[in-house]
Design an enzyme around this catalytic site. Structure first.
Site, PDB file in Angstrom:
ATOM      1  N   SER A   8      -3.543 -10.963   2.588  1.00 13.60           N
ATOM      2  CA  SER A   8      -2.109 -10.977   2.310  1.00 13.60           C
ATOM      3  C   SER A   8      -1.462 -12.205   2.924  1.00 13.60           C
ATOM      4  CB  SER A   8      -1.444  -9.720   2.859  1.00 13.60           C
ATOM      5  OG  SER A   8      -0.033  -9.837   2.758  1.00 13.60           O
ATOM      6  N   HIS A  33      -3.569 -11.643  -1.847  1.00 12.68           N
ATOM      7  CA  HIS A  33      -2.573 -10.594  -2.058  1.00 12.68           C
ATOM      8  C   HIS A  33      -1.188 -11.224  -1.911  1.00 12.68           C
ATOM      9  CE1 HIS A  33      -1.476  -6.326  -2.294  1.00 12.68           C
ATOM     10  NE2 HIS A  33      -0.517  -6.602  -1.430  1.00 12.68           N
ATOM     11  N   ASP A  35       2.669 -10.564  -1.922  1.00 11.03           N
ATOM     12  CA  ASP A  35       3.699  -9.536  -1.787  1.00 11.03           C
ATOM     13  C   ASP A  35       5.050 -10.042  -2.266  1.00 11.03           C
ATOM     14  OD1 ASP A  35       2.388  -7.243  -0.572  1.00 11.03           O
ATOM     15  OD2 ASP A  35       2.062  -8.532   1.168  1.00 11.03           O
ATOM     16  N   MET A  37       8.968  -8.939  -2.523  1.00  5.32           N
ATOM     17  CA  MET A  37       9.970  -7.994  -2.029  1.00  5.32           C
ATOM     18  C   MET A  37      11.359  -8.487  -2.397  1.00  5.32           C
ATOM     19  SD  MET A  37       8.491  -7.419   1.817  1.00  5.32           S
ATOM     20  CE  MET A  37       6.728  -7.379   2.164  1.00  5.32           C
ATOM     21  N   HIS A  66       1.775  -7.850  -5.793  1.00  4.58           N
ATOM     22  CA  HIS A  66       2.256  -6.507  -5.454  1.00  4.58           C
ATOM     23  C   HIS A  66       3.780  -6.524  -5.501  1.00  4.58           C
ATOM     24  CE1 HIS A  66       2.600  -3.258  -2.037  1.00  4.58           C
ATOM     25  NE2 HIS A  66       3.046  -2.836  -3.197  1.00  4.58           N
ATOM     26  N   MET A  68       7.061  -5.087  -4.939  1.00  3.11           N
ATOM     27  CA  MET A  68       7.867  -4.085  -4.227  1.00  3.11           C
ATOM     28  C   MET A  68       9.324  -4.348  -4.585  1.00  3.11           C
ATOM     29  SD  MET A  68       5.855  -4.027  -0.568  1.00  3.11           S
ATOM     30  CE  MET A  68       5.199  -5.703  -0.709  1.00  3.11           C
ATOM     31  N   MET A 137      -0.351   2.959  -0.097  1.00  2.00           N
ATOM     32  CA  MET A 137       0.214   2.269   1.061  1.00  2.00           C
ATOM     33  C   MET A 137      -0.105   3.059   2.327  1.00  2.00           C
ATOM     34  SD  MET A 137       1.624  -0.557   0.034  1.00  2.00           S
ATOM     35  CE  MET A 137       2.445  -0.978   1.581  1.00  2.00           C
ATOM     36  N   ASP A 175      -3.280  -0.837   1.778  1.00  2.00           N
ATOM     37  CA  ASP A 175      -2.515  -1.967   2.294  1.00  2.00           C
ATOM     38  C   ASP A 175      -1.666  -1.474   3.460  1.00  2.00           C
ATOM     39  OD1 ASP A 175      -0.985  -4.206   2.758  1.00  2.00           O
ATOM     40  OD2 ASP A 175      -0.028  -4.253   0.795  1.00  2.00           O
TER      41      ASP A 175
END
Length: 214
Positions: A8, A33, A35, A37, A66, A68, A137, A175
Site C-alpha cells: 500500500s 495497492h 488507496d 479516499m 481500492h 473508499m 477490512m 487490509d
C-alpha cells in the site's frame, strides 16, 4: 492459492514515489495497492486520478485501486482508463453494488468488493460470485498504521467456507494491521491477498518483510 503481497503506497514516501515503486518491485511484492479516499466515505483524503496515472506510467506492476468513496459508480471509468488493473469498492457506499460490478467488468478489468469490519459477511454473499475478490477490512478504513482487529478473523473464515463451496477461485484480500504475525493468522483463516503499508515501508529490509507475509 499462493499468497499475494500487495504494498500500500499510502505508507510510501510520496516525495520519492518513483523510487518507492521501484523498491516495491525489487522487493518481490506482487501488487501495488492504491488507496483512494474522498474525505466523505472515510474521514481522510488520499490519492486521485493524476497520481494513479503517474504510477501507471512509472511501473508495469499490477495496480489494485481500492475506492473508499461515496459514489464509486461515478468514477469507475476514469480509474480504469488511467491504469487500474483491479478496482475494489465498498458494499457500504451509496452506489448500487451490482451496477458497479457490471461497470468494472465492462472496462475489462478485475472487480473487487470490500466490507468494513462491522459489516456482516452475509451482506456481501449475494455479490461474491460476480467478483474476482472480496476485501475484508481488518481495520476501520480511512487511515494507515492502525492495529489489526482480531475479531475479523472469523469473518475471513466464514467467507472462505462460502467461497470454497460456491465459487472456488475467488480471492480474499485483507487490509489493515498486517505484519508477519497477523499475516499468519489471516492466511490460516483463508485470505490469500495480503495488503501491508507501514510494515513493508518501515522495514529495514522490505524484501524480508514481504517474504515474512507469505
Amino acid at each position: 492459492m499462493n499468497t499475494i503481497v500487495s504494498a500500500s503506497i499510502l505508507s510510501a514516501d510520496i516525495c520519492r514515489l518513483g523510487e518507492e515503486l521501484d523498491r516495491i518491485k525489487q522487493s518481490g511484492c506482487d501488487h501495488v495497492h492504491f488507496d483512494v479516499m474522498d474525505g466523505v466515505f472515510v474521514p481522510n483524503i488520499s490519492f486521485g486520478v493524476p497520481v494513479l496515472a503517474g504510477v501507471r506510467k512509472h511501473t508495469d506492476m499490477f495496480i489494485d485501486a481500492h475506492l473508499m468513496i461515496t459514489d464509486p459508480l461515478k468514477y469507475v471509468g476514469v480509474f480504469a482508463d488511467n491504469g487500474a488493473d483491479m478496482i475494489s469498492f465498498h458494499l457500504e457506499s451509496n452506489s448500487d453494488p451490482a451496477a458497479v460490478i457490471r461497470e468494472i467488468k465492462t472496462r475489462g478489468i478485475k472487480a473487487g468488493i470490500a466490507i468494513k469490519p462491522g459489516t456482516p459477511v452475509s451482506d456481501v454473499l449475494p455479490f461474491v460470485s460476480s467478483v474476482d475478490m472480496v476485501l475484508v477490512m481488518t481495520v476501520e478504513p480511512g487511515f494507515g498504521g492502525q492495529g489489526f482487529m482480531h475479531e475479523t478473523l472469523s469473518k475471513i473464515s466464514e467467507l472462505k467456507a462460502y467461497i470454497d463451496k460456491e465459487c472456488p477461485g475467488t480471492h480474499i484480500q485483507v487490509d489493515g494491521g498486517i505484519n508477519a504475525e497477523t499475516a499468519a493468522l489471516v492466511r490460516e483463516a483463508g485470505a490469500d491477498i495480503l495488503v501491508a503499508g507501514s510494515y513493508l515501508f518501515k522495514a529495514e529490509d522490505m524484501a524480508a518483510a514481504a517474504r515474512s507475509m507469505r
